[in-house]
Design a protein around this motif. Structure first.
Motif, mmCIF file in Angstrom:
data_model
loop_
_atom_site.group_PDB
_atom_site.id
_atom_site.type_symbol
_atom_site.label_atom_id
_atom_site.label_comp_id
_atom_site.label_asym_id
_atom_site.label_seq_id
_atom_site.Cartn_x
_atom_site.Cartn_y
_atom_site.Cartn_z
ATOM 1 N N ALA A 23 43.654 -19.771 41.476
ATOM 2 C CA ALA A 23 42.441 -19.962 40.702
ATOM 3 C C ALA A 23 41.281 -19.207 41.321
ATOM 4 O O ALA A 23 41.213 -19.021 42.513
ATOM 5 N N THR B 65 32.510 -13.296 35.365
ATOM 6 C CA THR B 65 33.892 -13.250 35.830
ATOM 7 C C THR B 65 34.384 -11.815 35.808
ATOM 8 O O THR B 65 33.874 -10.985 35.049
ATOM 9 N N GLU C 269 37.549 -11.402 35.057
ATOM 10 C CA GLU C 269 38.691 -11.482 34.153
ATOM 11 C C GLU C 269 38.413 -10.700 32.872
ATOM 12 O O GLU C 269 37.274 -10.629 32.403
ATOM 13 N N THR D 35 40.977 -13.490 28.193
ATOM 14 C CA THR D 35 41.520 -14.435 29.164
ATOM 15 C C THR D 35 41.010 -15.841 28.866
ATOM 16 O O THR D 35 39.851 -16.038 28.494
ATOM 17 N N ILE E 44 40.223 -19.486 30.509
ATOM 18 C CA ILE E 44 39.962 -20.153 31.782
ATOM 19 C C ILE E 44 39.731 -21.637 31.514
ATOM 20 O O ILE E 44 38.891 -22.005 30.696
ATOM 21 N N ASP F 263 38.602 -25.239 33.007
ATOM 22 C CA ASP F 263 37.795 -25.860 34.056
ATOM 23 C C ASP F 263 37.965 -27.374 33.946
ATOM 24 O O ASP F 263 37.157 -28.056 33.306
ATOM 25 N N SER G 238 46.378 -26.520 39.287
ATOM 26 C CA SER G 238 45.597 -25.292 39.166
ATOM 27 C C SER G 238 46.506 -24.101 39.365
ATOM 28 O O SER G 238 47.564 -24.199 39.983
ATOM 29 N N ASP H 256 47.569 -19.729 37.950
ATOM 30 C CA ASP H 256 47.620 -18.693 36.928
ATOM 31 C C ASP H 256 48.890 -18.848 36.100
ATOM 32 O O ASP H 256 49.960 -19.164 36.633
ATOM 33 N N VAL I 198 43.959 -18.977 33.341
ATOM 34 C CA VAL I 198 43.604 -19.365 34.710
ATOM 35 C C VAL I 198 43.129 -20.816 34.664
ATOM 36 O O VAL I 198 42.206 -21.153 33.926
ATOM 37 N N LEU J 122 41.418 -23.613 36.879
ATOM 38 C CA LEU J 122 40.649 -23.776 38.108
ATOM 39 C C LEU J 122 41.000 -25.101 38.792
ATOM 40 O O LEU J 122 41.421 -26.057 38.127
#
Length: 232
Positions: free
Chosen positions: A37, A89, A91, A95, A97, A99, A129, A131, A228, A230
């Protein structure tokens, strides 16, 4: 490698909530996904939805295979309404993400922006967490309870061959299946019909968006999209 705060079963459902069958709020899935992450930061703009706009954005979706009713937006904290935010980011656009600490999912856009969605996430002890990527996606998917859940909840055995898609199906109208190295992690991003679950930890690691938000994200998310998650 997978960073997981606890063990969980794919398709597990809160075992205190089954009488009438699969209560979506207590739907829990989980088990697996990788480390990696990034520490990223999102900043809210001032263009959040008003209540009137939210009623439109989260209104009924009558043209679906199973018509989706309107969300009772009075049961959702307005900070979880879909909005565009600044997001710094490295990224690439597209992508996703997650949280989990703040109950948000971001889709990275161009020009330093992101679309932000309110979410439900893994409950304490079941967060993870890392990828991953979208290995496949489905509309109104079949849900199959794992053997471990059936042993604890014999009433779920009638779905051992799969629960057909529909409004009562825990996976909802759309599902993104998360993969690593060609293997399904047992984690998903799915559509929730329970507004009170948004902003709460209720699953074994899967992530739920309101159905209208999930359709919005799904339509812009091709297979192979990077995800992703986190640390919480």
């Amino acid at each position: 490698m997978i960073s997981n705060g606890g063990t969980a079963d794919a398709g597990k459902i809160n075992e205190t909530a089954l009488p009438g069958l699969l209560n979506r709020r207590s739907f829990v899935l989980g088990s697996a996904a990788g480390i990696g992450a990034l520490g990223l930061a999102g900043c809210v703009t001032s263009d959040g939805m008003s209540l009137a706009e939210a009623k439109l954005a989260y209104g009924p979706v009558p043209d679906e295979k199973f018509p989706i009713p309107a969300v009772d937006v009075s049961k959702v904290d307005p900070k979880y309404f879909r909005r565009t935010v600044r997001y710094d980011t490295n990224e690439a656009p597209g992508t996703i993400i997650v949280d989990p600490a703040n109950y948000y999912v971001y889709r990275i856009e161009d020009d330093g922006n992101a679309t932000r969605y309110g979410a439900n996430v893994g409950r304490d002890g079941f967060r993870w967490s890392g990828d991953a990527y979208v290995g496949r996606k489905a509309e109104w998917p079949t849900w199959t309870p794992p053997k471990e859940m059936i042993r604890r909840q014999p009433e779920a055995a009638k779905y051992a061959g799969g629960m057909p898609g529909g409004l009562d199906n825990p996976l909802g109208a759309r599902t993104l299946y998360l993969y690593q190295n060609g293997a399904y992690t047992l984690y998903t991003i799915y559509a929730s019909s329970d507004p009170e679950s948004i902003g709460n930890g209720v699953t074994s690691g899967c992530v739920g968006l309101l159905s209208q938000d999930m359709i919005h994200l799904y339509e812009r998310t091709p297979v192979k999209t990077k995800v992703v998650v986190l640390p919480a």
